[in-house]
Structure formats: structure tokens, C-alpha cells
Design an enzyme around this catalytic site. Sequence first.
Site, PDB file in Angstrom:
ATOM      1  N   VAL A  11       0.815  -1.206   0.000  1.00 42.90           N
ATOM      2  CA  VAL A  11       0.000   0.000   0.000  1.00 42.90           C
ATOM      3  C   VAL A  11       0.854   1.263   0.000  1.00 42.90           C
ATOM      4  O   VAL A  11       0.343   2.350  -0.293  1.00 42.90           O
ATOM      5  CB  VAL A  11      -0.959  -0.010   1.212  1.00 42.90           C
ATOM      6  CG1 VAL A  11      -0.224   0.308   2.507  1.00 42.90           C
ATOM      7  CG2 VAL A  11      -2.124   0.955   1.012  1.00 42.90           C
ATOM      8  N   TYR A  12       2.140   1.151   0.289  1.00 42.92           N
ATOM      9  CA  TYR A  12       3.006   2.334   0.307  1.00 42.92           C
ATOM     10  C   TYR A  12       3.203   2.831  -1.127  1.00 42.92           C
ATOM     11  O   TYR A  12       3.842   2.177  -1.945  1.00 42.92           O
ATOM     12  CB  TYR A  12       4.367   2.016   0.923  1.00 42.92           C
ATOM     13  CG  TYR A  12       4.364   1.681   2.398  1.00 42.92           C
ATOM     14  CD1 TYR A  12       3.228   1.833   3.186  1.00 42.92           C
ATOM     15  CD2 TYR A  12       5.510   1.201   3.020  1.00 42.92           C
ATOM     16  CE1 TYR A  12       3.229   1.524   4.537  1.00 42.92           C
ATOM     17  CE2 TYR A  12       5.526   0.893   4.376  1.00 42.92           C
ATOM     18  CZ  TYR A  12       4.379   1.048   5.125  1.00 42.92           C
ATOM     19  OH  TYR A  12       4.399   0.734   6.469  1.00 42.92           O
ATOM     20  N   SER A  13       2.621   3.999  -1.393  1.00 46.44           N
ATOM     21  CA  SER A  13       2.720   4.614  -2.722  1.00 46.44           C
ATOM     22  C   SER A  13       2.283   3.661  -3.824  1.00 46.44           C
ATOM     23  O   SER A  13       2.877   3.601  -4.904  1.00 46.44           O
ATOM     24  CB  SER A  13       4.141   5.130  -2.989  1.00 46.44           C
ATOM     25  OG  SER A  13       4.463   6.174  -2.101  1.00 46.44           O
ATOM     26  N   ASP A  14       1.214   2.884  -3.539  1.00 47.10           N
ATOM     27  CA  ASP A  14       0.631   1.965  -4.530  1.00 47.10           C
ATOM     28  C   ASP A  14       1.654   1.014  -5.121  1.00 47.10           C
ATOM     29  O   ASP A  14       1.684   0.769  -6.331  1.00 47.10           O
ATOM     30  CB  ASP A  14      -0.054   2.750  -5.652  1.00 47.10           C
ATOM     31  CG  ASP A  14      -1.246   3.545  -5.155  1.00 47.10           C
ATOM     32  OD1 ASP A  14      -1.944   3.057  -4.253  1.00 47.10           O
ATOM     33  OD2 ASP A  14      -1.461   4.658  -5.663  1.00 47.10           O
TER      34      ASP A  14
END
Length: 348
Positions: A61-64
Amino acid sequence: MEFRRLGASGLMVPALSFGGGTFGGRGPLFGAWGDTDAREARRLVDICLDAGVTMFDTADVYSDGESEKILGEAVRGRREKVIISTKTGLPLGDGPNDAGTSRARLITACEDALRRLGTDHIDLFQLHAFDANTPVEEVLSALDDLVRAGKTRYVGVSNFAGWQLMKSLAVAGQYGWPRYIAHQVYYSLIGRDYEWELMPLGLDQGVGAIVWSPLGWGRLTGRVRRGQPLPPESRLHQTVPYAPPVSEENLYDVVDVLTEISEETGRAIPQIAVNWLLTRPTVASVIIGARNEEQLRQNLGAVGWALAPEHLEKLEAVTARTAPYPYFPYYRQAGFARLNPPMVGTAP
């Protein structure tokens, strides 16, 4: 760098690990954290490895997914020297299977993470949150398949409640599936709720703590002060809606004591806050982050020394709180306390 055993496993991890949340810089939250690109990330990884920091944490989920991709590029050519941990389970889209930890989601998420990281295995694969819609048996069976296939070597969780973690451990034991060895948790001098239930559970069940946001979401940097406006460069301007809540008065009291200790020891306030965490039960590794080399080098200075007993006592006095129900009843009775000693940090 000190290495510690991660929970009831044979995996040794560094006392400090590096968080890749600043890699990529996409979206309102992660964009405020940082926008480190692959070249800058490789430089930060170089510094970490020189200091003995060999574990690097990220999440899909970090920066997609961009954080995983940049981390993979940064460790390319030296994969055997690092421990990679990543997480999945939070929403990545609007589709019905774009969130949670169903078998379908876990298998897809693991394959996607391997591709982005450019590796054939993940050292520690963690569930980013508990999924109440998926049976625990389905989750653990899928993780067992991934471990047996060699795609991940260990499994862990993040941000679980006590009953969620204990149920999962019991089911894993019942069927012989992999047990969670790590719990990635929020824990800091201004956020000690971890101690009420999750710390005793970790001690009893052999689950090591990997601490995220050791500086209380950037509040313990030394720049947030009583009676002073928030510094213009603080990320709290953009990220406070996502931050764990804290009493401002308590924050300022803690910062006052940290400032006093800093003046007496010559150590920076963030270094003291992280060093304190490394004295706590169950803590295996504390995740440090940095947007640049200067921040990283300062955070690395949190190890290699020890707080004096009088400093630990001061921090205890300013941060101890009465535990919430049902943890506080009867501790005033000496007989009960002998049977169930309260965790340090709890006022009677």
C-alpha cells in the site's frame, strides 16, 4: 549493530530496521512522508548496510506498490545481504477482492510483491490488518502454502488486537500451520497502549515486536514544543488526520523530560526516544525512517549506548498511565499483584 531473535523463531534481526514508507511519494499520506527515488534509496541502503542495518520494511500500500519497487532496485545485487519484510491486506483498489487477506488476495499480493521487489522470496510476509470477513483457517492455510512453496520464509501481522492474534496462534497450533513470529506495532513514549495486552501476549506466546512510528508520528523529533507553532516543514501539517491520537499536554511533558535528558547526555531527542524502546520487553527491532542522509545518520545514533537508570526512571515517571479496564482492577491488592505482576509503565 545488535541482533535480536525475532519472537520464537531462529531469525536474527537488527535492533534497528529501515522503513521504506518514504520511497515513491505517491498519494496524500505517502507523498507527505517523502518522495525518495531509486538512486536516493540506494544511497540510504548503502548507509544502512554499513551500519549493520540489514532489515528493510515496506508494504504494497506504500505509494501503490512503488515503495516495494524502489526497495527492490535499491538492494539489487545484494539480496543475500538483506532481510525484506513487506505487508498486505489494506485496500489497493475499489474491487471486491482488492482488500483483505482471503486466499485469493494473499496469493496474488505475494506474487505481485515478489515481482515488484525483484526477488524469489520474501523473508517476512505480514498481514497489515485483521480481516474479519475471512476465516482465520483460510488465511493461515494460504500462508502455509506460500511458506511451503518457498515464497515467504516467515509470517507476521501488524495492528492486530489481542484476541485476533491469540486466535490465529491457536488455530496455527491446531493444524500445524506457520505461527506468526512478529507483530508490527505502534509503540512510543507517547503511545504505550501496546503494553496493556499485546506485550504480555508477545512474552507468553513468543511474538516479537517490530515497532513502527517510534517517534510518535513525528511528534518526538524535538521540533514540536510547548507554546510554539508547528514548524512549517513538519509533515504533521498534512498527516495529523492519520496519526495516532495523543494528549498535547502529555506530549509537551514528555518532550520537556526528553530535552532535559538530551542536555545531560548530549544525545538528540529522537535518539533517546528510540533507545528507550530498545530497553522494552518483546521489542526485537525498531523501524527508523528518513527522507535524507542527515536524518538517517541521526537515527542510527540511537544504538551503541545506554540510558542511565535515572534517565529511565524519569521517562517512566512522565509516561506511566493507569491501564484501562480490564487491566487495572485488583492490582492495588498485594496478593493479586504477586500472582499477576503489572507490566512496567502502568500506574497502580
